[in-house]
Write a protein that holds these residues in place. Structure first.
Motif, short mmCIF file in Angstrom:
data_model
loop_
_atom_site.label_atom_id
_atom_site.label_comp_id
_atom_site.label_asym_id
_atom_site.label_seq_id
_atom_site.Cartn_x
_atom_site.Cartn_y
_atom_site.Cartn_z
N GLY A 102 0.82 -1.22 0.00
CA GLY A 102 0.00 0.00 0.00
C GLY A 102 0.85 1.26 0.00
N VAL A 103 1.91 1.28 0.79
CA VAL A 103 2.80 2.44 0.85
C VAL A 103 3.49 2.66 -0.49
CG1 VAL A 103 4.95 3.27 1.89
CG2 VAL A 103 3.16 2.34 3.35
N ALA A 104 3.79 1.57 -1.17
CA ALA A 104 4.47 1.67 -2.47
C ALA A 104 3.51 2.05 -3.60
CB ALA A 104 5.16 0.34 -2.80
N GLY A 105 2.24 2.23 -3.26
CA GLY A 105 1.28 2.66 -4.27
C GLY A 105 0.49 1.53 -4.88
N GLY A 106 0.73 0.32 -4.45
CA GLY A 106 -0.02 -0.82 -4.97
C GLY A 106 -1.36 -0.96 -4.29
N LYS A 107 -2.15 -1.86 -4.82
CA LYS A 107 -3.45 -2.12 -4.23
C LYS A 107 -3.33 -3.36 -3.35
CE LYS A 107 -8.25 -1.89 -5.28
NZ LYS A 107 -9.18 -1.35 -6.21
N ALA A 108 -3.31 -3.15 -2.07
CA ALA A 108 -3.12 -4.24 -1.12
C ALA A 108 -4.44 -4.71 -0.56
CB ALA A 108 -2.21 -3.80 0.01
N LYS A 109 -4.61 -6.01 -0.50
CA LYS A 109 -5.78 -6.59 0.16
C LYS A 109 -5.45 -6.78 1.62
CE LYS A 109 -7.29 -9.43 -3.74
NZ LYS A 109 -7.51 -10.82 -4.18
N ASN A 110 -6.46 -6.61 2.47
CA ASN A 110 -6.25 -6.93 3.89
C ASN A 110 -6.11 -8.44 4.01
OD1 ASN A 110 -6.38 -4.33 4.81
ND2 ASN A 110 -8.57 -4.40 5.20
N PRO A 111 -5.01 -8.90 4.59
CA PRO A 111 -4.82 -10.35 4.69
C PRO A 111 -5.82 -10.97 5.66
CG PRO A 111 -3.06 -9.19 5.84
CD PRO A 111 -3.89 -8.15 5.15
N LYS A 112 -6.27 -12.16 5.32
CA LYS A 112 -7.20 -12.88 6.18
C LYS A 112 -6.39 -13.55 7.30
CE LYS A 112 -10.73 -16.45 6.02
NZ LYS A 112 -11.37 -17.49 5.20
N PRO A 113 -6.82 -13.40 8.54
CA PRO A 113 -6.08 -14.04 9.65
C PRO A 113 -6.07 -15.57 9.50
CG PRO A 113 -7.73 -12.52 10.49
CD PRO A 113 -7.96 -12.64 9.02
N SER A 114 -5.00 -16.17 9.94
CA SER A 114 -4.89 -17.63 9.91
C SER A 114 -5.89 -18.24 10.88
CB SER A 114 -3.48 -18.05 10.33
OG SER A 114 -2.53 -17.51 9.43
#
Length: 147
Positions: A102-114
């Motif tokens: 996200g900081v690098a400008g990409g589109k990051a998904k919120n990771p699903k907890p294990s």
């Protein structure tokens, strides 16, 4: 079962319980033996052989038992402090990677907890939380949702 998985069961029963399969079998302690087999950990030699048997895999798929209902939660009996820590590390690393993307400008998904074990206490807390949420919705004239 013993014809197909005897060596695995012999090793697992000795390692996990310190019990000799032959002694239990000769003493005709079949119910006790089945209880011990049912209590073997999911990572036992027997379970590995059982789940890698093509005949059994075919029967499981044909019966529809492989269709899991809901999310997977590991059993509490195999949830060690080390596994809990590794799970926390994995989740923290996944969140860190998503933040970096996200900081690098990409589109990051919120990771699903294990997945983690779920107990009756967890289920009751979840049910109470849903009921409290529904009460708030009802206060504002919302529609009732079935759980």
């Amino acid at each position: 079962m013993l014809d197909k998985f005897g060596p695995q069961l012999r090793a697992d029963l000795q390692q996990v319980y310190g019990v000799d399969l032959a002694v239990l079998f000769k003493a005709r302690r079949y119910v006790h033996l089945l209880a011990l087999i049912d209590g073997l950990p999911a990572h036992s030699r027997y379970m590995e052989a059982y789940l890698n048997d093509e005949e059994i895999a075919t029967a499981i798929l044909d019966s529809g038992q492989s269709e899991a209902s809901g999310d997977y939660h590991p059993p509490l009996s195999s949830w060690t402090p080390e596994l809990a820590m590794l799970t926390e590390i994995k989740d923290t690393l996944a969140a860190s990677i998503a933040t970096q993307v996200g900081v690098a400008g990409g589109k990051a998904k919120n990771p699903k907890p294990s997945p983690r074990p779920v107990t009756a206490i967890d289920r009751i807390k979840e049910q109470r939380s849903r009921e409290a949420q529904q009460q708030i919705v009802d206060l504002f004239g919302g529609k009732r949702h079935s759980n």
